[in-house]
Design a protein around this motif. Structure first.
Motif, PDB file in Angstrom:
ATOM      1  N   LEU A 195       0.742  -1.240  -0.003  1.00 30.87           N
ATOM      2  CA  LEU A 195       0.214   0.121   0.023  1.00 30.87           C
ATOM      3  C   LEU A 195       0.750   1.251   0.106  1.00 30.87           C
ATOM      4  O   LEU A 195       0.635   2.287  -0.615  1.00 30.87           O
ATOM      5  N   ILE A 196       1.900   1.088   0.788  1.00 25.52           N
ATOM      6  CA  ILE A 196       2.834   2.311   0.853  1.00 25.52           C
ATOM      7  C   ILE A 196       3.290   2.731  -0.638  1.00 25.52           C
ATOM      8  O   ILE A 196       3.617   3.762  -0.854  1.00 25.52           O
ATOM      9  N   SER A 197       3.749   1.650  -1.108  1.00 24.47           N
ATOM     10  CA  SER A 197       4.516   1.456  -2.550  1.00 24.47           C
ATOM     11  C   SER A 197       3.623   2.222  -3.505  1.00 24.47           C
ATOM     12  O   SER A 197       3.892   3.234  -4.457  1.00 24.47           O
ATOM     13  N   ILE A 198       2.387   1.890  -3.763  1.00 22.16           N
ATOM     14  CA  ILE A 198       1.374   2.537  -4.389  1.00 22.16           C
ATOM     15  C   ILE A 198       1.292   4.152  -4.087  1.00 22.16           C
ATOM     16  O   ILE A 198       1.036   4.711  -4.880  1.00 22.16           O
ATOM     17  N   GLY A 199       0.813   4.237  -2.852  1.00 20.29           N
ATOM     18  CA  GLY A 199       0.758   5.606  -2.567  1.00 20.29           C
ATOM     19  C   GLY A 199       1.962   6.551  -2.950  1.00 20.29           C
ATOM     20  O   GLY A 199       1.836   7.577  -3.578  1.00 20.29           O
ATOM     21  N   LEU A 200       3.184   6.035  -2.292  1.00 15.87           N
ATOM     22  CA  LEU A 200       4.267   7.103  -2.707  1.00 15.87           C
ATOM     23  C   LEU A 200       4.589   6.950  -4.177  1.00 15.87           C
ATOM     24  O   LEU A 200       4.976   8.138  -4.616  1.00 15.87           O
ATOM     25  N   SER A 201       4.128   5.942  -4.930  1.00 15.24           N
ATOM     26  CA  SER A 201       4.207   6.186  -6.559  1.00 15.24           C
ATOM     27  C   SER A 201       3.395   7.206  -7.170  1.00 15.24           C
ATOM     28  O   SER A 201       3.856   7.780  -8.012  1.00 15.24           O
ATOM     29  N   MET A 202       2.373   7.285  -6.526  1.00 15.03           N
ATOM     30  CA  MET A 202       1.136   8.174  -7.083  1.00 15.03           C
ATOM     31  C   MET A 202       1.910   9.618  -6.694  1.00 15.03           C
ATOM     32  O   MET A 202       1.530  10.488  -7.359  1.00 15.03           O
ATOM     33  N   ILE A 203       2.089   9.700  -5.439  1.00 14.96           N
ATOM     34  CA  ILE A 203       2.560  11.157  -4.871  1.00 14.96           C
ATOM     35  C   ILE A 203       3.983  11.644  -5.833  1.00 14.96           C
ATOM     36  O   ILE A 203       3.863  12.612  -6.124  1.00 14.96           O
ATOM     37  N   PHE A 204       4.840  10.745  -5.642  1.00 16.67           N
ATOM     38  CA  PHE A 204       6.174  11.236  -6.348  1.00 16.67           C
ATOM     39  C   PHE A 204       6.383  11.082  -7.828  1.00 16.67           C
ATOM     40  O   PHE A 204       7.289  11.105  -8.209  1.00 16.67           O
TER      41      PHE A 204
END
Length: 248
Positions: A90-99
């Motif tokens: 979940l963190i990977s998906i979120g950070l990928s979208m943010i950055f």
């Protein structure tokens, strides 16, 4: 790319030396086994490489595996491995979208005409029947973007120049069998927690310039290159993913 490789190996050797010295001097009260140290060095290598190449999934999952490995000294034994890995996903998906805008600046092909004709599919690349999204592309420049879905592209071009393939938590198959290349062409790939399959004419002179971060790159079949064969460069990043190149 050579500069980044130098940074990676330099940091890797420095941290490996630090881990070795600390473990032998018993500066930490917790005792680590030989194989624990070896696995730690491998995970640290993946972590550094992920940071150097701005690979968010590789960074997050290497930290997650380190957390699982050192759960006892970190005091997080109450967290089972699947919980840590689920959180990492979940963190990977979120950070990928943010950055994503920041990552795109370090991968120029992600900015160039990249979303022309494609929209941001939040979790869907399927039609109503659950089948893959299938299209035929006749342009010299091909853009394929998949997020949590599946796509198949049949490229038909008399003057193919460039393909940009970005897959995140999904899979894409791209067929180049009906393609003519005048001199040179480029296929840019960016795979994160997914898979890309490229079906390429065996008469192409394929040059691979790929950064592999906890992923797999395989080739099926054999090329039949002559002095007149067009040069096609496949470049990009494969992070926690698979890239399959099939010669047809």
């Amino acid at each position: 790319m050579r500069n980044r490789n130098g940074i990676f190996w330099g940091l890797f050797l420095l941290l490996s030396a630090a881990i070795l010295v600390v473990s032998q001097m018993h500066l930490i009260t917790y005792t680590f086994g030989f194989w624990t140290i070896i696995v730690t060095i491998m995970l640290v290598a993946v972590l550094i490489k992920s940071l150097v190449y701005f690979a968010i999934p590789g960074t997050v999952f290497s930290l997650a595996f380190l957390a699982i490995l050192y759960a006892k000294p970190l005091g997080i034994t109450a967290l089972v491995p699947w919980t840590i890995l689920g959180a990492a996903l979940l963190i990977s998906i979120g950070l990928s979208m943010i950055f994503r805008p920041l990552i795109a600046r370090h991968r120029p092909w992600m900015n160039k005409k990249y979303y022309r004709g494609y929209s941001w599919h939040h979790g869907r690349n399927f039609n109503g029947n659950g089948d893959p999204d299938v299209k035929t592309v006749n342009d010299s420049d091909v853009d394929v973007y998949v997020k949590m879905g599946s796509s198949i592209r049949y490229v038909k071009s008399e003057n193919f120049k460039e393909a940009n393939i970005d897959v995140s938590m999904g899979d894409a198959k791209v067929y180049f069998e009906n393609v003519t290349v005048e001199g040179t062409a480029v296929i840019n790939v960016n795979a994160s927690l997914g898979g890309i399959e490229l079906y390429i004419p065996k008469t192409w002179n394929v040059v691979k310039e790929l950064d592999n971060n906890m992923g797999g790159v395989s080739e099926v079949g054999f090329s039949d290159v002559t002095v007149d064969s067009p040069v096609v460069t496949i470049r990009g990043l494969v992070s926690l993913s698979g890239l399959k190149i099939s010669y047809i």
